[in-house]
Write a protein that holds these residues in place. Structure first.
Motif, PDB file in Angstrom:
ATOM      1  N   TYR A  58       0.838  -1.212   0.000  1.00 26.21           N
ATOM      2  CA  TYR A  58       0.000   0.000   0.000  1.00 26.21           C
ATOM      3  C   TYR A  58       0.866   1.253   0.000  1.00 26.21           C
ATOM      4  CZ  TYR A  58      -3.363   3.503   1.593  1.00 26.21           C
ATOM      5  OH  TYR A  58      -4.139   4.631   1.707  1.00 26.21           O
ATOM      6  N   ALA A  59       1.923   1.257   0.807  1.00 26.54           N
ATOM      7  CA  ALA A  59       2.804   2.420   0.891  1.00 26.54           C
ATOM      8  C   ALA A  59       3.561   2.645  -0.422  1.00 26.54           C
ATOM      9  CB  ALA A  59       3.790   2.242   2.044  1.00 26.54           C
ATOM     10  N   VAL A  60       4.019   1.558  -1.040  1.00 24.61           N
ATOM     11  CA  VAL A  60       4.774   1.673  -2.291  1.00 24.61           C
ATOM     12  C   VAL A  60       3.891   2.229  -3.406  1.00 24.61           C
ATOM     13  CG1 VAL A  60       5.932   0.379  -4.121  1.00 24.61           C
ATOM     14  CG2 VAL A  60       6.440  -0.123  -1.721  1.00 24.61           C
ATOM     15  N   ILE A  61       2.691   1.639  -3.565  1.00 28.04           N
ATOM     16  CA  ILE A  61       1.777   2.108  -4.618  1.00 28.04           C
ATOM     17  C   ILE A  61       1.357   3.544  -4.347  1.00 28.04           C
ATOM     18  CG2 ILE A  61      -0.474   1.752  -5.704  1.00 28.04           C
ATOM     19  CD1 ILE A  61      -0.146  -1.229  -5.118  1.00 28.04           C
ATOM     20  N   GLY A  62       1.056   3.853  -3.091  1.00 33.98           N
ATOM     21  CA  GLY A  62       0.672   5.217  -2.740  1.00 33.98           C
ATOM     22  C   GLY A  62       1.774   6.212  -3.022  1.00 33.98           C
ATOM     23  N   TRP A  63       3.033   5.821  -2.761  1.00 30.94           N
ATOM     24  CA  TRP A  63       4.159   6.703  -3.026  1.00 30.94           C
ATOM     25  C   TRP A  63       4.312   6.954  -4.521  1.00 30.94           C
ATOM     26  CZ3 TRP A  63       8.810   6.111  -5.699  1.00 30.94           C
ATOM     27  CH2 TRP A  63       9.753   7.131  -5.500  1.00 30.94           C
ATOM     28  N   ILE A  64       4.174   5.915  -5.320  1.00 32.04           N
ATOM     29  CA  ILE A  64       4.280   6.064  -6.780  1.00 32.04           C
ATOM     30  C   ILE A  64       3.196   7.001  -7.307  1.00 32.04           C
ATOM     31  CG2 ILE A  64       4.053   4.849  -8.983  1.00 32.04           C
ATOM     32  CD1 ILE A  64       5.317   2.404  -7.610  1.00 32.04           C
ATOM     33  N   VAL A  65       1.979   6.793  -6.835  1.00 36.11           N
ATOM     34  CA  VAL A  65       0.857   7.634  -7.265  1.00 36.11           C
ATOM     35  C   VAL A  65       1.084   9.083  -6.857  1.00 36.11           C
ATOM     36  CG1 VAL A  65      -1.593   8.105  -6.882  1.00 36.11           C
ATOM     37  CG2 VAL A  65      -0.828   5.761  -7.313  1.00 36.11           C
ATOM     38  N   ASN A  66       1.496   9.306  -5.622  1.00 35.92           N
ATOM     39  CA  ASN A  66       1.714  10.675  -5.149  1.00 35.92           C
ATOM     40  C   ASN A  66       2.859  11.353  -5.889  1.00 35.92           C
ATOM     41  OD1 ASN A  66      -0.353  10.479  -3.300  1.00 35.92           O
ATOM     42  ND2 ASN A  66       0.983   9.817  -1.637  1.00 35.92           N
ATOM     43  N   MET A  67       3.921  10.594  -6.177  1.00 34.59           N
ATOM     44  CA  MET A  67       5.061  11.157  -6.887  1.00 34.59           C
ATOM     45  C   MET A  67       4.653  11.610  -8.287  1.00 34.59           C
ATOM     46  SD  MET A  67       8.704   9.402  -7.912  1.00 34.59           S
ATOM     47  CE  MET A  67       7.876   8.335  -9.099  1.00 34.59           C
ATOM     48  N   ALA A  68       3.886  10.770  -8.992  1.00 31.26           N
ATOM     49  CA  ALA A  68       3.451  11.123 -10.348  1.00 31.26           C
ATOM     50  C   ALA A  68       2.501  12.317 -10.324  1.00 31.26           C
ATOM     51  CB  ALA A  68       2.776   9.923 -10.998  1.00 31.26           C
ATOM     52  N   ARG A  69       1.678  12.400  -9.295  1.00 30.18           N
ATOM     53  CA  ARG A  69       0.725  13.520  -9.199  1.00 30.18           C
ATOM     54  C   ARG A  69       1.410  14.830  -8.869  1.00 30.18           C
ATOM     55  NH1 ARG A  69      -3.657  12.443  -4.952  1.00 30.18           N
ATOM     56  NH2 ARG A  69      -4.482  14.379  -5.787  1.00 30.18           N
ATOM     57  N   SER A  70       2.564  14.763  -8.237  1.00 30.95           N
ATOM     58  CA  SER A  70       3.227  15.985  -7.766  1.00 30.95           C
ATOM     59  C   SER A  70       3.937  16.740  -8.885  1.00 30.95           C
ATOM     60  CB  SER A  70       4.229  15.643  -6.660  1.00 30.95           C
ATOM     61  OG  SER A  70       5.295  14.866  -7.177  1.00 30.95           O
ATOM     62  N   LEU A  71       4.162  16.085 -10.029  1.00 31.24           N
ATOM     63  CA  LEU A  71       4.897  16.722 -11.123  1.00 31.24           C
ATOM     64  C   LEU A  71       3.958  17.499 -12.034  1.00 31.24           C
ATOM     65  CD1 LEU A  71       7.316  13.825 -12.161  1.00 31.24           C
ATOM     66  CD2 LEU A  71       7.892  15.877 -10.856  1.00 31.24           C
ATOM     67  N   PRO A  72       4.218  18.785 -12.280  1.00 30.15           N
ATOM     68  CA  PRO A  72       3.440  19.532 -13.277  1.00 30.15           C
ATOM     69  C   PRO A  72       3.535  18.836 -14.633  1.00 30.15           C
ATOM     70  CG  PRO A  72       4.800  21.010 -11.972  1.00 30.15           C
ATOM     71  CD  PRO A  72       5.240  19.614 -11.624  1.00 30.15           C
ATOM     72  N   PHE A  73       2.453  18.883 -15.395  1.00 31.18           N
ATOM     73  CA  PHE A  73       2.409  18.109 -16.633  1.00 31.18           C
ATOM     74  C   PHE A  73       3.502  18.492 -17.613  1.00 31.18           C
ATOM     75  CE2 PHE A  73       0.908  17.658 -21.061  1.00 31.18           C
ATOM     76  CZ  PHE A  73       0.927  16.273 -21.117  1.00 31.18           C
ATOM     77  N   ILE A  74       3.785  19.778 -17.746  1.00 34.93           N
ATOM     78  CA  ILE A  74       4.774  20.200 -18.737  1.00 34.93           C
ATOM     79  C   ILE A  74       6.157  19.655 -18.380  1.00 34.93           C
ATOM     80  CG2 ILE A  74       5.281  22.385 -17.579  1.00 34.93           C
ATOM     81  CD1 ILE A  74       5.066  21.751 -21.386  1.00 34.93           C
ATOM     82  N   ILE A  75       6.470  19.570 -17.075  1.00 37.73           N
ATOM     83  CA  ILE A  75       7.751  19.002 -16.650  1.00 37.73           C
ATOM     84  C   ILE A  75       7.771  17.498 -16.905  1.00 37.73           C
ATOM     85  CG2 ILE A  75       9.240  18.563 -14.655  1.00 37.73           C
ATOM     86  CD1 ILE A  75       8.315  21.232 -13.511  1.00 37.73           C
TER      87      ILE A  75
END
Length: 225
Positions: A58-75
């Motif tokens: 749960y922590a690993v998947i949640g971390w991956i999801v949060n990391m991808a969400r934190s990046l602005p799309f253009i970056i």
């Protein structure tokens, strides 16, 4: 403005841009929902108190999801250029835009799915489990079925967000209305083309919202019947 002359000169270009944008949005939304539903359901199932609790997964998947969400799309778009080239074979055009759009939108969908499934009556899950339903049956017949209205309410948000991302993708030659607005409206100072692309995008948003509202109403009626 001579509208006849304008459409004679730019009509085909705007029509192709609209088609390209629609293809990017539809393909990206489909891909984002396929991945997002899987990730979101995994988060629900693996969460503490879930059907198959597993804190590490749960922590690993949640971390991956949060990391991808934190990046602005253009970056994210620029960061994924080498990966996009390896996966698609090009970094230009509609196919090249779909991959980063999916990567950007899927985590957002995953959290939305997790939230929708968290709203499902816990009593229904416990009742299904007590009757011997498998984990797969509970996921498909309880979580996804009961959470469907909530998922549909979030659908226009996802689609419209992706639509906005396609405009940003136009800055790196992804095609579509964003590319037209940048090449003609911004770089060549053709305000009429810029206004036309904005009007088309507004119309597309209104159509998307209206269709999704109808889907929610139909779904709610079927769920109540």
């Amino acid at each position: 403005m001579d509208f006849a002359a304008f459409f004679d000169k730019y009509g085909a270009l705007l029509a192709q841009g609209t088609v390209d944008t629609a293809l990017m949005v539809l393909a990206s939304t489909l891909g984002a929902y396929i991945i997002g539903v899987i990730l979101g359901t995994l988060l629900t199932v693996l969460a503490p108190g879930g059907l198959r609790p597993n804190r590490v997964a749960y922590a690993v998947i949640g971390w991956i999801v949060n990391m991808a969400r934190s990046l602005p799309f253009i970056i994210l778009l620029l960061f994924l250029i080498p990966v996009t080239r390896a996966v698609v074979g090009t970094t230009l055009g509609v196919p090249a835009a779909v991959f980063p759009l999916i990567v950007s939108a899927a985590p957002f969908v995953a959290r939305m799915v997790e939230s929708s499934e968290a709203e499902v009556d816990r009593g229904l899950v416990e009742a299904a489990s007590s009757m011997g339903a498998s984990t797969w049956e509970i996921i498909t017949k309880v979580y996804l079925r009961e959470g469907l209205p909530s998922l549909l309410r979030g659908l226009p948000i996802v689609i419209i967000t992706i639509l906005g991302y396609t405009a940003m993708a136009g800055t790196v030659g992804a095609g579509g209305l964003g590319d037209i607005a940048i090449r003609y409206g911004y770089q060549r100072y053709q305000d009429d083309v810029m206004v036309a692309t904005v009007i088309i995008l507004i119309v597309m948003v209104q159509v998307i919202q209206t269709v999704c509202n109808l889907l929610v109403k139909l779904c709610d009626k079927r769920m109540r019947s």
